[in-house]
Motif scaffolding. Structure first.
Motif, mmCIF file in Angstrom:
data_model
loop_
_atom_site.group_PDB
_atom_site.id
_atom_site.type_symbol
_atom_site.label_atom_id
_atom_site.label_comp_id
_atom_site.label_asym_id
_atom_site.label_seq_id
_atom_site.Cartn_x
_atom_site.Cartn_y
_atom_site.Cartn_z
ATOM 1 N N UNK A 44 0.808 -1.188 0.130
ATOM 2 C CA UNK A 44 -0.018 0.118 0.019
ATOM 3 C C UNK A 44 0.941 1.161 0.018
ATOM 4 N N UNK A 45 0.422 2.375 -0.493
ATOM 5 C CA UNK A 45 0.972 3.465 -0.704
ATOM 6 C C UNK A 45 0.857 4.135 0.859
ATOM 7 N N UNK A 46 2.146 4.702 1.290
ATOM 8 C CA UNK A 46 2.247 5.103 2.602
ATOM 9 C C UNK A 46 2.905 6.281 2.717
ATOM 10 N N UNK A 47 2.482 7.234 3.896
ATOM 11 C CA UNK A 47 3.120 8.504 3.995
ATOM 12 C C UNK A 47 4.440 8.432 4.550
ATOM 13 N N UNK A 48 5.586 8.800 4.162
ATOM 14 C CA UNK A 48 6.874 8.786 4.873
ATOM 15 C C UNK A 48 7.009 10.060 5.592
ATOM 16 N N UNK A 49 6.717 11.269 5.067
ATOM 17 C CA UNK A 49 7.045 12.514 5.516
ATOM 18 C C UNK A 49 6.051 13.483 5.246
ATOM 19 N N UNK A 50 5.913 14.612 6.199
ATOM 20 C CA UNK A 50 4.841 15.375 5.938
ATOM 21 C C UNK A 50 5.260 16.930 6.468
ATOM 22 N N UNK A 51 4.824 18.013 6.179
ATOM 23 C CA UNK A 51 5.652 19.240 6.445
ATOM 24 C C UNK A 51 4.303 20.425 6.517
ATOM 25 N N UNK A 52 4.015 21.021 7.412
ATOM 26 C CA UNK A 52 3.330 22.149 7.569
ATOM 27 C C UNK A 52 3.291 23.266 6.444
ATOM 28 N N UNK A 53 2.430 23.960 6.213
ATOM 29 C CA UNK A 53 2.629 25.318 5.264
ATOM 30 C C UNK A 53 3.583 26.098 5.606
ATOM 31 N N UNK A 54 4.026 26.295 6.878
ATOM 32 C CA UNK A 54 5.101 27.318 7.181
ATOM 33 C C UNK A 54 6.464 26.359 7.244
ATOM 34 N N UNK A 69 14.681 13.759 5.649
ATOM 35 C CA UNK A 69 14.399 15.011 6.168
ATOM 36 C C UNK A 69 13.475 15.806 5.060
ATOM 37 N N UNK A 70 12.483 16.309 5.405
ATOM 38 C CA UNK A 70 11.603 16.830 4.449
ATOM 39 C C UNK A 70 11.687 18.372 4.824
ATOM 40 N N UNK A 71 11.726 19.106 3.823
ATOM 41 C CA UNK A 71 11.904 20.627 3.843
ATOM 42 C C UNK A 71 11.299 21.245 2.720
ATOM 43 N N UNK A 72 10.952 22.567 2.793
ATOM 44 C CA UNK A 72 10.192 23.403 1.779
ATOM 45 C C UNK A 72 10.822 24.733 1.486
ATOM 46 N N UNK A 73 10.649 25.439 0.626
ATOM 47 C CA UNK A 73 11.064 26.789 0.224
ATOM 48 C C UNK A 73 9.676 27.422 -0.496
ATOM 49 N N UNK A 74 9.067 28.287 0.270
ATOM 50 C CA UNK A 74 7.896 28.831 -0.068
ATOM 51 C C UNK A 74 8.139 29.858 -1.205
ATOM 52 N N UNK A 75 9.409 30.220 -1.233
ATOM 53 C CA UNK A 75 9.696 31.460 -2.123
ATOM 54 C C UNK A 75 9.792 30.602 -3.827
ATOM 55 N N UNK A 76 10.056 29.458 -3.694
ATOM 56 C CA UNK A 76 10.409 28.600 -4.939
ATOM 57 C C UNK A 76 9.231 27.698 -5.291
ATOM 58 N N UNK A 77 8.493 27.512 -4.498
ATOM 59 C CA UNK A 77 7.021 26.637 -4.503
ATOM 60 C C UNK A 77 7.606 25.561 -4.763
ATOM 61 N N UNK A 78 8.662 24.751 -4.025
ATOM 62 C CA UNK A 78 9.200 23.465 -3.918
ATOM 63 C C UNK A 78 9.256 22.938 -2.491
ATOM 64 N N UNK A 79 8.930 21.527 -2.704
ATOM 65 C CA UNK A 79 9.195 20.757 -1.289
ATOM 66 C C UNK A 79 10.099 19.618 -1.863
ATOM 67 N N UNK A 80 11.295 19.462 -0.522
ATOM 68 C CA UNK A 80 12.208 18.408 -0.701
ATOM 69 C C UNK A 80 12.177 17.212 0.053
#
Length: 122
Positions: A44-54, A69-80
């Motif tokens: 089954x598909x499983x969630x391995x990482x999640x990050x809030x909007x901020x 490690x999950x991270x995001x850049x809201x200036x570039x509209x990307x999540x890594x």
């Protein structure tokens, strides 16, 4: 039209690292919680990482905690997703997903990417 586009998958040896990225053109990105899922053949598909909007809240499945490690850049509209100490058991198609609420992105995202293959050889 909302699109989530993953990149960065590939073949790596056990113990190695990969970094996945997800771009989100057409999404009001800074409003959305984001998640990374994976699905291995026959599982089954499983969630391995999640990050809030901020970016202030993150969580991980037990299977990847301490290695991914999950991270995001809201200036570039990307999540890594930085994946270290990879194991053959991490082999799967990895998807990014989005929902306005962090609790929901882990279970019933509104938007999905098309997926990127990660293969870890022993």
């Amino acid at each position: 039209q909302v699109q989530l586009v993953e990149s960065g998958g590939g073949l790596v040896q056990a113990g190695g690292s990969l970094r996945l990225s997800c771009a989100a053109p057409g999404l009001t990105f800074r409003r959305y919680a984001m998640g990374w899922f994976r699905q291995a053949p026959g599982k089954e598909r499983e969630c391995v990482a999640a990050i809030s909007w901020s970016g202030s809240t993150t969580d991980y499945s037990d299977s990847v905690k301490g290695r991914f490690t999950i991270s995001r850049d809201n200036t570039k509209n990307t999540v890594s997703l930085q994946m270290d100490s990879l194991k053959p058991a991490d082999t799967a198609v990895y998807y990014c997903a989005a929902h306005l609420r962090l609790a929901r992105v882990r279970t019933t995202p509104d938007y999905w990417g098309q997926g990127t293959q990660v293969t870890v050889s022993s």
